[in-house]
Scaffold this active site. Structure first.
Site, PDB file in Angstrom:
ATOM      1  N   HIS A  55       0.846  -1.201   0.000  1.00  0.00           N
ATOM      2  CA  HIS A  55       0.000   0.000   0.000  1.00  0.00           C
ATOM      3  C   HIS A  55       0.873   1.240   0.000  1.00  0.00           C
ATOM      4  CE1 HIS A  55       0.716  -0.566   4.307  1.00  0.00           C
ATOM      5  NE2 HIS A  55       0.197   0.616   4.598  1.00  0.00           N
ATOM      6  N   HIS A  57       1.341   3.943   1.965  1.00  0.00           N
ATOM      7  CA  HIS A  57       1.859   4.692   3.115  1.00  0.00           C
ATOM      8  C   HIS A  57       3.389   4.834   3.038  1.00  0.00           C
ATOM      9  CE1 HIS A  57      -1.920   3.998   5.820  1.00  0.00           C
ATOM     10  NE2 HIS A  57      -2.049   5.029   5.016  1.00  0.00           N
ATOM     11  N   ASP A  59       5.781   4.713   5.065  1.00  0.00           N
ATOM     12  CA  ASP A  59       6.644   3.724   5.727  1.00  0.00           C
ATOM     13  C   ASP A  59       6.624   2.369   5.014  1.00  0.00           C
ATOM     14  OD1 ASP A  59       3.927   3.543   6.776  1.00  0.00           O
ATOM     15  OD2 ASP A  59       4.705   2.091   8.213  1.00  0.00           O
ATOM     16  N   HIS A  60       6.015   2.317   3.816  1.00  0.00           N
ATOM     17  CA  HIS A  60       6.022   1.093   3.004  1.00  0.00           C
ATOM     18  C   HIS A  60       6.619   1.313   1.615  1.00  0.00           C
ATOM     19  CE1 HIS A  60       3.510  -1.169   5.924  1.00  0.00           C
ATOM     20  NE2 HIS A  60       3.303   0.072   6.307  1.00  0.00           N
ATOM     21  N   HIS A 113      -7.421  -0.973   5.384  1.00  0.00           N
ATOM     22  CA  HIS A 113      -6.470  -0.028   5.994  1.00  0.00           C
ATOM     23  C   HIS A 113      -6.250   1.143   5.026  1.00  0.00           C
ATOM     24  CE1 HIS A 113      -2.853   1.241   8.200  1.00  0.00           C
ATOM     25  NE2 HIS A 113      -2.143   1.135   7.109  1.00  0.00           N
ATOM     26  N   ASP A 132      -0.034  -3.985   6.254  1.00  0.00           N
ATOM     27  CA  ASP A 132      -0.637  -3.484   7.493  1.00  0.00           C
ATOM     28  C   ASP A 132      -2.087  -3.960   7.642  1.00  0.00           C
ATOM     29  OD1 ASP A 132       1.679  -2.123   8.062  1.00  0.00           O
ATOM     30  OD2 ASP A 132       0.853  -0.114   7.771  1.00  0.00           O
ATOM     31  N   HIS A 170       4.836  -4.527  10.865  1.00  0.00           N
ATOM     32  CA  HIS A 170       5.125  -3.799  12.112  1.00  0.00           C
ATOM     33  C   HIS A 170       5.247  -4.737  13.304  1.00  0.00           C
ATOM     34  CE1 HIS A 170       4.546   0.353  10.648  1.00  0.00           C
ATOM     35  NE2 HIS A 170       3.610  -0.161   9.863  1.00  0.00           N
TER      36      HIS A 170
END
Ligand code: ZN
Ligand code: FE
Length: 242
Positions: A55, A57, A59-60, A113, A132, A170
Site C-alpha cells: 500500500h 503509506h 513507511d512502506h 487499511h 498493514d 510492524h
C-alpha cells in the site's frame, strides 16, 4: 523455496527480503527506507530485482526511489492506488500472480487499511506478506475503509492454511496483546501467547513471523463473529490506552 530475511527499520517497521535461491532473484517487500535494505542484500551477495508494495503509506514505499536508483529493480504495487506508488512498473489486483524466480505469489485484495491495499501470498512456500492488514493479535487501522472491508479482508487471509507464516510490516504485538486480553480474558491460548510474547520482547526478539493458526486461536479481530463485532473491537482498540 523462498528464503525470507527480516530487516527492522525506523521505530517498529519490518522490511523483508524474499530470495529465490533457484533463480537468484530477490524481492523486497514494503521498503520503508533504502540503505539498510540494500546493505542487507549486499551482505548476502544478493541483488534486489523487484520491489513489492502492499500500500501507499510512506513507511512502506519510502525506499522505492533509493532502491530503484541503486538496482534498477522493477516495482509491483496495488492497482487501486497505483498513482501513489513511486516508480511503479506493474499494477496488480485480486488474483494476479507475481513471480519471484520460481516462487509465485497470489495477489489478494485486502482493501480496508487503505483503499487499494493488497497482500502477497506465496502459497507453495507457505508465506504471507499482509502489509498493514493483519498483525500479531491485531489488524490495521481503518484509515480508508470500513469494518465490512476489514471483515472481508481478514476472512480472505484466514482462509489460508494454519501453518502459513505471516510476515507483517510492524512489531505492534505487545500493545496488541494488552488489548486482546481485555476482549478475551478467558482464552487460555491467548494467555499462553501473551507470556511468550513478553518473554521474546524482553530478550529483544521479534514476535514476527507468526502463523495463521496462531491468529485463528487468539486474535480478537480475526475471531470477531460479525462485521459489527469487528467494528466495535476496532473502535475500542483505537481508543485503548493500555
Ligand atoms: Zn500503513
Ligand atoms: Fe505501516
Amino acid at each position: 523455496m523462498l528464503e525470507v530475511v527480516q530487516i527492522p527499520v525506523l521505530s517498529d517497521n519490518y522490511v523483508y527480503l524474499a530470495h529465490d535461491a533457484a533463480s537468484g532473484e530477490t524481492a523486497v517487500i514494503d521498503p520503508a527506507v533504502a540503505d539498510p535494505v540494500l546493505a542487507a542484500a549486499r551482505a548476502r551477495g544478493w541483488t534486489i530485482t523487484q520491489i513489492l508494495n502492499t500500500h501507499w503509506h510512506p513507511d512502506h514505499v519510502g525506499g522505492n526511489a533509493g532502491i530503484v536508483a541503486a538496482t534498477g529493480a522493477r516495482v509491483t504495487g496495488p492497482k487501486g492506488e497505483a498513482e501513489r506508488i513511486p516508480y511503479i512498473d506493474r499494477a496488480v489486483g485480486e488474483g494476479d500472480r507475481v513471480s519471484v524466480g520460481t516462487s509465485v505469489a497470489r495477489v489478494i485484495d485486502v482493501a480496508a487499511h487503505t483503499a487499494g491495499h493488497i497482500a502477497f501470498a506465496f502459497e507453495a512456500d507457505g508465506v504471507l506478506f499482509p502489509g498493514d492488514t493483519l498483525f500479531a493479535l491485531g489488524c490495521g487501522r481503518l484509515f480508508e475503509g470500513t469494518p465490512a472491508d476489514m471483515f472481508a479482508a481478514l476472512g480472505k487471509l484466514m482462509a489460508l492454511p494454519d501453518a502459513t507464516r505471516v510476515y507483517c510490516a510492524h512489531e505492534y504485538t505487545q500493545a496488541n496483546a494488552r488489548f486482546a486480553v481485555t476482549v478475551e480474558p478467558g482464552n487460555a491460548a491467548l494467555a499462553a501467547r501473551v507470556i511468550a510474547i513478553a518473554s521474546a520482547r524482553a530478550q529483544g526478539l521479534p514476535t514476527v513471523p507468526f502463523t495463521i493458526g496462531d491468529e485463528r486461536a487468539t486474535n480478537p479481530f480475526t475471531r470477531a463473529a460479525s462485521i459489527v463485532e469487528l467494528g466495535e473491537r476496532r473502535a475500542a482498540k483505537d481508543g485503548f490506552r493500555g
